[in-house]
Design an enzyme around this catalytic site. Structure first.
Site, PDB file in Angstrom:
ATOM      1  CG  HIS A 163       7.720   2.406  -9.553  1.00 54.15           C
ATOM      2  ND1 HIS A 163       7.990   2.035  -8.255  1.00 54.15           N
ATOM      3  CD2 HIS A 163       6.385   2.654  -9.581  1.00 54.15           C
ATOM      4  CE1 HIS A 163       6.864   2.046  -7.533  1.00 54.15           C
ATOM      5  NE2 HIS A 163       5.881   2.416  -8.324  1.00 54.15           N
ATOM      6  CB  CYS A 250      11.858   3.682  -3.256  1.00 50.76           C
ATOM      7  SG  CYS A 250      12.176   2.748  -4.734  1.00 50.76           S
TER       8      CYS A 250
END
Length: 255
Positions: A163, A250
């Site tokens: 990511h 996250c």
């Protein structure tokens, strides 16, 4: 300043989460304890924390950041690129939690895919990484929605990281932690870059909340560099979440 945070308690199925880490399976009891310590650190920054119940059908569902982008004007429900996570974005308790805080909720539609772990907010501008999980169509939809509300976005090409925020963390005041492929990226030239070596790259995933920076435990070089910038640092162990490719950012939606 952030006022609110949404988190989800890890499920007992967490050991089945997606992973490329080769660090073994997370231990549920440890993950629960680490998550409690994470929530405790969040509350120290002065935010209100909404805690959602675990979802055993979705091993990765504690990683709530990927299923929505929370901006100053609207919430945008994503469409995760990982098939096993796609239904997470539509879980009723998450939608209800967002509706509690937002009048305007938008949705990314097929064939677009976006996971908000690929999106970094800098003021009213959003950097969107094109990754294995976020495609160009999803990024285009995201930018169109942002512009509808007077915000802006741009795409960032990626080749190596899972990511965008795997290797980037914006700490406000123009300070940007950078690791790996993003060190040379032209998009980030104007920032005061704090470069992190690859052996501590996981430590680059920190979160700024109200002049505190939460830093993962075990990355002393990263911690020292952040302290030298004058931030108040809170250290949280996320080693169980690292086993399934998860980090500090996250685990929460912050807005």
């Amino acid at each position: 300043m952030f006022k609110n945070v949404i988190v989800r308690v890890p499920s007992s199925s967490i050991s089945e989460g997606l992973t490329s880490a080769n660090e073994g399976k997370p231990i549920y009891s440890k993950a629960l304890m680490q998550h409690e310590n994470y929530v405790s650190a969040l509350t120290k920054t002065g935010v209100n924390v909404t805690v959602l119940e675990p979802q055993d059908d979705f091993p990765d569902s504690c990683f709530v950041e990927d299923v929505a982008l929370c901006t100053s004007k609207c919430a945008i429900v994503t469409r995760p690129g990982a098939l096993s996570r796609r239904k997470e974005a539509a879980l009723p308790d998450m939608i209800a939690a967002l509706e509690k805080f937002y009048e305007n909720i938008e949705y990314i539609k097929d064939p677009g895919t976006v996971e908000a772990g690929d999106i970094m907010m800098v003021g009213d501008h959003f950097y969107i990484g094109l990754s294995a999980r976020t495609n160009e169509e999803g990024a285009k939809q995201m930018i169109e929605i942002l512009e509808k509300y007077g915000l802006s976005g741009q795409m960032v090409e990626m080749k190596e990281m899972l990511h965008l925020k795997t290797g980037l963390a914006y700490l406000e005041n123009n300070n940007l932690l950078v690791a790996g492929e993003f060190k040379q990226a032209p998009e980030f030239e104007k920032f005061n870059k704090i470069e992190i070596d690859m052996e501590e790259a996981y430590g680059a995933n920190c979160i700024w909340i109200n002049d505190y920076v939460i830093v993962p435990e075990g990355y002393p070089v990263v911690q020292k560099k952040i302290e030298e910038l004058g931030y108040k640092v809170l250290v949280v162990d996320t080693s169980e979440f690292r086993k399934i490719d998860g980090g500090l950012s996250c685990l929460s939606l912050r807005f």
